[in-house]
Scaffold this active site. Structure first.
Site, PDB file in Angstrom:
ATOM      1  N   LYS A 138       0.819  -1.220   0.000  1.00 32.71           N
ATOM      2  CA  LYS A 138       0.000   0.000   0.000  1.00 32.71           C
ATOM      3  C   LYS A 138       0.858   1.278   0.000  1.00 32.71           C
ATOM      4  O   LYS A 138       2.066   1.237   0.265  1.00 32.71           O
ATOM      5  CB  LYS A 138      -0.912  -0.028   1.232  1.00 32.71           C
ATOM      6  CG  LYS A 138      -1.933  -1.180   1.204  1.00 32.71           C
ATOM      7  CD  LYS A 138      -2.898  -1.076   2.372  1.00 32.71           C
ATOM      8  CE  LYS A 138      -3.910  -2.212   2.354  1.00 32.71           C
ATOM      9  NZ  LYS A 138      -4.921  -2.064   3.423  1.00 32.71           N
ATOM     10  N   TYR A 185     -12.442  -2.319  -3.496  1.00 35.61           N
ATOM     11  CA  TYR A 185     -12.906  -2.469  -2.101  1.00 35.61           C
ATOM     12  C   TYR A 185     -14.418  -2.335  -1.974  1.00 35.61           C
ATOM     13  O   TYR A 185     -14.911  -2.025  -0.885  1.00 35.61           O
ATOM     14  CB  TYR A 185     -12.228  -1.410  -1.223  1.00 35.61           C
ATOM     15  CG  TYR A 185     -10.820  -1.781  -0.770  1.00 35.61           C
ATOM     16  CD1 TYR A 185     -10.598  -2.880   0.059  1.00 35.61           C
ATOM     17  CD2 TYR A 185      -9.723  -1.015  -1.129  1.00 35.61           C
ATOM     18  CE1 TYR A 185      -9.323  -3.213   0.501  1.00 35.61           C
ATOM     19  CE2 TYR A 185      -8.432  -1.340  -0.692  1.00 35.61           C
ATOM     20  CZ  TYR A 185      -8.255  -2.440   0.130  1.00 35.61           C
ATOM     21  OH  TYR A 185      -6.985  -2.758   0.574  1.00 35.61           O
ATOM     22  N   ASN A 209      -1.959   0.284   6.776  1.00 35.83           N
ATOM     23  CA  ASN A 209      -1.421  -0.959   7.326  1.00 35.83           C
ATOM     24  C   ASN A 209      -0.550  -1.745   6.338  1.00 35.83           C
ATOM     25  O   ASN A 209      -0.413  -2.955   6.438  1.00 35.83           O
ATOM     26  CB  ASN A 209      -2.551  -1.826   7.908  1.00 35.83           C
ATOM     27  CG  ASN A 209      -3.535  -2.288   6.856  1.00 35.83           C
ATOM     28  OD1 ASN A 209      -3.462  -1.878   5.707  1.00 35.83           O
ATOM     29  ND2 ASN A 209      -4.458  -3.166   7.239  1.00 35.83           N
ATOM     30  N   HIS A 244      -2.207  -5.511   1.741  1.00 34.25           N
ATOM     31  CA  HIS A 244      -3.506  -6.183   1.640  1.00 34.25           C
ATOM     32  C   HIS A 244      -3.250  -7.600   1.156  1.00 34.25           C
ATOM     33  O   HIS A 244      -2.368  -7.823   0.321  1.00 34.25           O
ATOM     34  CB  HIS A 244      -4.418  -5.471   0.632  1.00 34.25           C
ATOM     35  CG  HIS A 244      -5.601  -6.311   0.240  1.00 34.25           C
ATOM     36  ND1 HIS A 244      -6.748  -6.361   0.998  1.00 34.25           N
ATOM     37  CD2 HIS A 244      -5.791  -7.178  -0.793  1.00 34.25           C
ATOM     38  CE1 HIS A 244      -7.601  -7.208   0.434  1.00 34.25           C
ATOM     39  NE2 HIS A 244      -7.040  -7.721  -0.657  1.00 34.25           N
ATOM     40  N   GLU A 302      -9.744 -11.065  -7.160  1.00 39.66           N
ATOM     41  CA  GLU A 302      -8.810  -9.949  -6.981  1.00 39.66           C
ATOM     42  C   GLU A 302      -7.628 -10.057  -7.952  1.00 39.66           C
ATOM     43  O   GLU A 302      -7.159  -9.048  -8.476  1.00 39.66           O
ATOM     44  CB  GLU A 302      -8.323  -9.911  -5.528  1.00 39.66           C
ATOM     45  CG  GLU A 302      -9.425  -9.481  -4.563  1.00 39.66           C
ATOM     46  CD  GLU A 302      -8.991  -9.442  -3.102  1.00 39.66           C
ATOM     47  OE1 GLU A 302      -9.829  -9.103  -2.271  1.00 39.66           O
ATOM     48  OE2 GLU A 302      -7.811  -9.754  -2.800  1.00 39.66           O
TER      49      GLU A 302
HETATM   50  P1  CMP Z   1      -7.328  -4.603   3.987  1.00 38.31           P
HETATM   51  O1  CMP Z   1      -6.847  -5.950   4.370  1.00 38.31           O
HETATM   52  O2  CMP Z   1      -6.733  -3.989   2.776  1.00 38.31           O
HETATM   53  O3  CMP Z   1      -8.918  -4.631   3.811  1.00 38.31           O
HETATM   54  C1  CMP Z   1      -9.753  -3.517   4.070  1.00 38.31           C
HETATM   55  C2  CMP Z   1      -9.007  -2.361   4.635  1.00 38.31           C
HETATM   56  O4  CMP Z   1      -9.767  -1.344   5.240  1.00 38.31           O
HETATM   57  C3  CMP Z   1      -8.100  -2.857   5.736  1.00 38.31           C
HETATM   58  O5  CMP Z   1      -7.053  -3.623   5.211  1.00 38.31           O
HETATM   59  C4  CMP Z   1      -7.686  -1.539   6.396  1.00 38.31           C
HETATM   60  O6  CMP Z   1      -6.539  -0.983   5.832  1.00 38.31           O
HETATM   61  C5  CMP Z   1      -8.845  -0.610   6.053  1.00 38.31           C
HETATM   62  N1  CMP Z   1      -9.460  -0.064   7.256  1.00 38.31           N
HETATM   63  C6  CMP Z   1      -9.506   1.233   7.566  1.00 38.31           C
HETATM   64  N2  CMP Z   1     -10.124   1.417   8.732  1.00 38.31           N
HETATM   65  C7  CMP Z   1     -10.495   0.215   9.185  1.00 38.31           C
HETATM   66  C8  CMP Z   1     -11.188  -0.246  10.334  1.00 38.31           C
HETATM   67  N3  CMP Z   1     -11.605   0.594  11.282  1.00 38.31           N
HETATM   68  N4  CMP Z   1     -11.398  -1.577  10.456  1.00 38.31           N
HETATM   69  C9  CMP Z   1     -10.969  -2.441   9.497  1.00 38.31           C
HETATM   70  N5  CMP Z   1     -10.311  -2.043   8.373  1.00 38.31           N
HETATM   71  C10 CMP Z   1     -10.071  -0.750   8.222  1.00 38.31           C
END
Ligand code: CMP
Length: 140
Positions: A11, A51, A114, A117, A128
């Site tokens: 990311k 998403y 984070n 993904h 995906e």
């Molecule tokens: P990802 O695994 O890419 O899938 C959905 C993404 O939403 C997740 O990682 C996070 O980066 C993002 N996200 C942002 N805020 C939240 C939250 N409060 N809870 C869960 N996912 C979140």
């Protein structure tokens, strides 16, 4: 265990901090093979489509803005049990809960930013992967 393929995204928080190589080393050390990879700049609409399962969540708009804020590296990882193995290597979504040594424990900045993904199941992995890659681009 079955040979699987999973979609991974490095990311914007990680690409902008030059962490692509360190994150790829974690995948390779875990036995995951990077069989396709490209660095791309997503539009907000492209991130939103990827998403769209989260469209009703309160963080959706912020998530789409973030994913379009800088380049991402999209990848296909292959290996025995690759979907679960990648989720193990990534660590929990919230870095505060991620096990030591995982990508998110070492590099993630917050639950939103984070670093990576990874697909969560076989059907989402297939969908995906095909969102970003043509079959001819996957060289196992
Ligand atoms: P990802 O695994 O890419 O899938 C959905 C993404 O939403 C997740 O990682 C996070 O980066 C993002 N996200 C942002 N805020 C939240 C939250 N409060 N809870 C869960 N996912 C979140």
């Amino acid at each position: 265990m079955a040979l699987e393929r999973t979609l991974s995204i490095i990311k914007p928080d990680a690409t902008t901090r030059n962490l692509t190589g360190k994150i790829n080393a974690k995948f390779e050390e875990a036995g995951l093979r990077i069989i396709a990879q490209k660095r791309i700049q997503l539009t907000k609409a492209q991130a939103g489509k990827f998403y769209e399962v989260h469209a009703e969540r309160p963080f959706y708009d912020e998530l789409c803005d973030f994913m379009a804020s800088a380049p991402v590296v999209v990848q296909v990882l292959e290996g025995d049990g690759a979907i679960a193995k990648n989720r193990e290597v990534m660590g929990a979504t919230n870095p505060a809960d991620a096990a030591p040594g995982t990508i998110r424990a070492e590099f993630a900045q917050s639950v939103g930013e984070n670093s990576v993904h990874g697909s969560d199941a076989a059907d989402t992995a297939a969908a995906e992967i095909s969102y970003f890659f043509a079959g001819l681009e996957l060289v196992g």
